[in-house]
Scaffold this active site. Structure first.
Site, short mmCIF file in Angstrom:
data_model
loop_
_atom_site.label_atom_id
_atom_site.label_comp_id
_atom_site.label_asym_id
_atom_site.label_seq_id
_atom_site.Cartn_x
_atom_site.Cartn_y
_atom_site.Cartn_z
CG HIS A 17 59.55 -15.40 49.64
ND1 HIS A 17 59.44 -14.12 49.16
CD2 HIS A 17 58.48 -15.59 50.46
CE1 HIS A 17 58.34 -13.55 49.64
NE2 HIS A 17 57.74 -14.43 50.44
CE LYS A 41 48.58 -10.64 51.08
NZ LYS A 41 49.74 -11.48 51.37
NE ARG A 95 57.64 -12.93 58.06
CZ ARG A 95 56.94 -12.08 57.38
NH1 ARG A 95 57.53 -11.34 56.48
NH2 ARG A 95 55.66 -11.92 57.56
CB SER A 133 56.94 -9.14 50.02
OG SER A 133 57.56 -10.35 49.67
#
Length: 165
Positions: A17, A41, A95, A133
């Site tokens: 990030h 989440k 990514r 993450s």
């Protein structure tokens, strides 16, 4: 003034990030880091903690880049958040190919909702492509060392949170 919005849950903020934030800061006059409130989440850190962590990491970036960086929590549609902060650009980090497929759909939907807001993709630095993450939290939960994936203060916060759990 060109305003960019870089959204995410940042649970926790990673070096991936940070890489995107540093690079995005060179492209806009003001960069808003949109910290999403995503109850689905089940975040490890509260919204306030995530906002504080992102803000602390962005302070140095703002100083060195000369770009104003703000942290803005949001729970509405991404395109509505972009309108709320006056962003003409949404910054997204990629990514892998799987990221692109999802982001491609999001861009299409957002273009229908507001064609004035552009989306810009920044490829993750090769050294940071594997960082996610979710994986950082899993490694930390299982006792692994995540110091190479997150800023030092975030590493400490992760260890403290897991020690209390």
């Amino acid at each position: 003034m060109r305003i960019g919005l870089y959204p995410g849950t940042f649970d926790p903020v990673t070096l991936g990030h940070i890489d995107i934030i540093q690079r995005a800061a060179r492209l806009v006059d003001r960069l808003v880091i949109g910290v999403a409130i995503n109850r689905d989440k089940g975040p490890m850190f509260t919204l306030e903690e995530r906002v504080a962590m992102v803000g602390a990491e962005c302070a140095a970036i703002a100083k060195t880049s000369g770009t104003e960086i703000l942290v803005h929590p949001f729970e509405n549609l991404l395109i509505d958040c972009a309108r709320d902060v006056g962003a003409s650009v949404i910054v997204r980090g990629l990514r892998a190919v799987a990221d692109f497929e999802y982001e491609f759909q999001m861009v299409g939907m957002n273009r229908v909702l507001d064609s004035r807001v552009e989306t810009v993709f920044l490829m993750a630095d090769a050294r940071r492509q594997a960082i996610a993450s979710k994986l950082v939290k899993e490694i930390a939960r299982l006792g692994g060392d995540v110091s190479q994936f997150v800023p030092a203060a975030v590493d400490v916060a992760l260890r403290e949170r897991l020690a209390r759990a």
